[in-house]
Design a protein around this motif. Sequence first.
Motif, PDB file in Angstrom:
ATOM      1  N   GLU A 100       0.804  -1.222   0.000  1.00  0.00           N
ATOM      2  CA  GLU A 100       0.000   0.000   0.000  1.00  0.00           C
ATOM      3  C   GLU A 100       0.837   1.272   0.000  1.00  0.00           C
ATOM      4  OE1 GLU A 100      -2.551  -0.431   3.350  1.00  0.00           O
ATOM      5  OE2 GLU A 100      -3.785  -1.951   2.365  1.00  0.00           O
ATOM      6  N   ARG A 101       2.116   1.165   0.310  1.00  0.00           N
ATOM      7  CA  ARG A 101       2.989   2.340   0.370  1.00  0.00           C
ATOM      8  C   ARG A 101       3.656   2.658  -0.968  1.00  0.00           C
ATOM      9  NH1 ARG A 101       4.347   3.635   5.862  1.00  0.00           N
ATOM     10  NH2 ARG A 101       4.870   5.612   4.899  1.00  0.00           N
ATOM     11  N   VAL A 102       3.526   1.766  -1.947  1.00  0.00           N
ATOM     12  CA  VAL A 102       4.188   1.946  -3.240  1.00  0.00           C
ATOM     13  C   VAL A 102       3.482   3.031  -4.054  1.00  0.00           C
ATOM     14  CG1 VAL A 102       4.764   0.830  -5.427  1.00  0.00           C
ATOM     15  CG2 VAL A 102       5.033  -0.417  -3.276  1.00  0.00           C
ATOM     16  N   VAL A 103       4.264   3.984  -4.538  1.00  0.00           N
ATOM     17  CA  VAL A 103       3.756   5.053  -5.389  1.00  0.00           C
ATOM     18  C   VAL A 103       4.104   4.773  -6.847  1.00  0.00           C
ATOM     19  CG1 VAL A 103       3.931   7.514  -5.934  1.00  0.00           C
ATOM     20  CG2 VAL A 103       3.900   6.764  -3.561  1.00  0.00           C
ATOM     21  N   ALA A 104       5.327   4.294  -7.098  1.00  0.00           N
ATOM     22  CA  ALA A 104       5.765   4.054  -8.472  1.00  0.00           C
ATOM     23  C   ALA A 104       6.806   2.944  -8.516  1.00  0.00           C
ATOM     24  CB  ALA A 104       6.356   5.325  -9.069  1.00  0.00           C
ATOM     25  N   ILE A 105       6.798   2.225  -9.648  1.00  0.00           N
ATOM     26  CA  ILE A 105       7.821   1.217  -9.935  1.00  0.00           C
ATOM     27  C   ILE A 105       8.371   1.588 -11.304  1.00  0.00           C
ATOM     28  CG2 ILE A 105       8.318  -1.225 -10.243  1.00  0.00           C
ATOM     29  CD1 ILE A 105       5.651  -1.742  -8.692  1.00  0.00           C
ATOM     30  N   VAL A 106       9.660   1.909 -11.366  1.00  0.00           N
ATOM     31  CA  VAL A 106      10.230   2.430 -12.611  1.00  0.00           C
ATOM     32  C   VAL A 106      11.521   1.708 -12.972  1.00  0.00           C
ATOM     33  CG1 VAL A 106       9.207   4.720 -12.347  1.00  0.00           C
ATOM     34  CG2 VAL A 106      11.431   4.257 -11.353  1.00  0.00           C
ATOM     35  N   ASN A 107      11.892   1.807 -14.255  1.00  0.00           N
ATOM     36  CA  ASN A 107      13.178   1.290 -14.724  1.00  0.00           C
ATOM     37  C   ASN A 107      14.264   2.295 -14.358  1.00  0.00           C
ATOM     38  OD1 ASN A 107      12.291  -1.124 -15.973  1.00  0.00           O
ATOM     39  ND2 ASN A 107      11.479   0.086 -17.658  1.00  0.00           N
ATOM     40  N   PRO A 108      15.453   1.834 -14.022  1.00  0.00           N
ATOM     41  CA  PRO A 108      16.502   2.733 -13.521  1.00  0.00           C
ATOM     42  C   PRO A 108      17.370   3.384 -14.589  1.00  0.00           C
ATOM     43  CG  PRO A 108      17.230   0.481 -13.339  1.00  0.00           C
ATOM     44  CD  PRO A 108      15.821   0.424 -13.878  1.00  0.00           C
TER      45      PRO A 108
ATOM     46  N   ILE B 104      15.502   9.465 -13.208  1.00  0.00           N
ATOM     47  CA  ILE B 104      15.478   8.415 -12.182  1.00  0.00           C
ATOM     48  C   ILE B 104      16.848   8.283 -11.530  1.00  0.00           C
ATOM     49  CG2 ILE B 104      15.083   5.962 -11.771  1.00  0.00           C
ATOM     50  CD1 ILE B 104      12.560   7.678 -12.356  1.00  0.00           C
ATOM     51  N   LYS B 105      17.899   8.451 -12.288  1.00  0.00           N
ATOM     52  CA  LYS B 105      19.248   8.425 -11.708  1.00  0.00           C
ATOM     53  C   LYS B 105      19.422   9.583 -10.729  1.00  0.00           C
ATOM     54  CE  LYS B 105      21.437   5.975 -15.498  1.00  0.00           C
ATOM     55  NZ  LYS B 105      22.373   6.001 -16.616  1.00  0.00           N
ATOM     56  N   ARG B 106      18.870  10.762 -11.070  1.00  0.00           N
ATOM     57  CA  ARG B 106      18.930  11.905 -10.146  1.00  0.00           C
ATOM     58  C   ARG B 106      18.119  11.625  -8.888  1.00  0.00           C
ATOM     59  NH1 ARG B 106      18.692  14.905 -14.978  1.00  0.00           N
ATOM     60  NH2 ARG B 106      16.441  15.163 -14.788  1.00  0.00           N
ATOM     61  N   LEU B 107      16.946  11.025  -9.065  1.00  0.00           N
ATOM     62  CA  LEU B 107      16.106  10.659  -7.920  1.00  0.00           C
ATOM     63  C   LEU B 107      16.855   9.716  -6.981  1.00  0.00           C
ATOM     64  CD1 LEU B 107      13.211  10.697  -6.618  1.00  0.00           C
ATOM     65  CD2 LEU B 107      12.783   8.645  -7.966  1.00  0.00           C
ATOM     66  N   ARG B 108      17.552   8.762  -7.563  1.00  0.00           N
ATOM     67  CA  ARG B 108      18.341   7.802  -6.781  1.00  0.00           C
ATOM     68  C   ARG B 108      19.452   8.512  -5.996  1.00  0.00           C
ATOM     69  NH1 ARG B 108      21.162   2.506  -9.531  1.00  0.00           N
ATOM     70  NH2 ARG B 108      22.332   1.844  -7.716  1.00  0.00           N
ATOM     71  N   GLU B 109      20.150   9.423  -6.652  1.00  0.00           N
ATOM     72  CA  GLU B 109      21.226  10.164  -5.982  1.00  0.00           C
ATOM     73  C   GLU B 109      20.686  11.058  -4.861  1.00  0.00           C
ATOM     74  OE1 GLU B 109      24.581   9.987  -6.062  1.00  0.00           O
ATOM     75  OE2 GLU B 109      24.141   8.199  -7.250  1.00  0.00           O
ATOM     76  N   GLU B 110      19.558  11.722  -5.104  1.00  0.00           N
ATOM     77  CA  GLU B 110      18.948  12.565  -4.070  1.00  0.00           C
ATOM     78  C   GLU B 110      18.538  11.729  -2.860  1.00  0.00           C
ATOM     79  OE1 GLU B 110      15.723  14.914  -5.607  1.00  0.00           O
ATOM     80  OE2 GLU B 110      16.978  15.737  -7.206  1.00  0.00           O
ATOM     81  N   ALA B 111      17.976  10.558  -3.117  1.00  0.00           N
ATOM     82  CA  ALA B 111      17.575   9.669  -2.025  1.00  0.00           C
ATOM     83  C   ALA B 111      18.802   9.214  -1.233  1.00  0.00           C
ATOM     84  CB  ALA B 111      16.818   8.471  -2.571  1.00  0.00           C
ATOM     85  N   LYS B 112      19.875   8.944  -1.926  1.00  0.00           N
ATOM     86  CA  LYS B 112      21.117   8.529  -1.256  1.00  0.00           C
ATOM     87  C   LYS B 112      21.651   9.654  -0.373  1.00  0.00           C
ATOM     88  CE  LYS B 112      25.669   6.599  -2.250  1.00  0.00           C
ATOM     89  NZ  LYS B 112      26.588   6.146  -3.308  1.00  0.00           N
TER      90      LYS B 112
END
Length: 98
Positions: A19-27, A32-40
Amino acid sequence: MSCKCKLLNIGFGNSIVAERVVAIVNPVSAPIKRLREEAKNNAKLIDATQGRRTRSIIVTDSNHVVLSAIQAETIAQRLSTDVLTKIEDKEEKDIPLE
């Protein structure tokens, strides 16, 4: 205390609350790479790949980013199966959908 939430298998013994999933995307894309870096950088990145290649990225409603070694299509199929099961359960119990 019991949890009645559905878990979504994201591979290699790892699960997240469906229920917590908002999106499932290819990397592969640059955003998406920027999103990954920001999360890190914000300590919101969870690596569930078990040392394997990242094949999908899952974004949650708490802004956590989860890396998985399972294909995005496979995880989406598992999630849609869970959602359909939940809808069928509610229909059987005559509970109005949210």
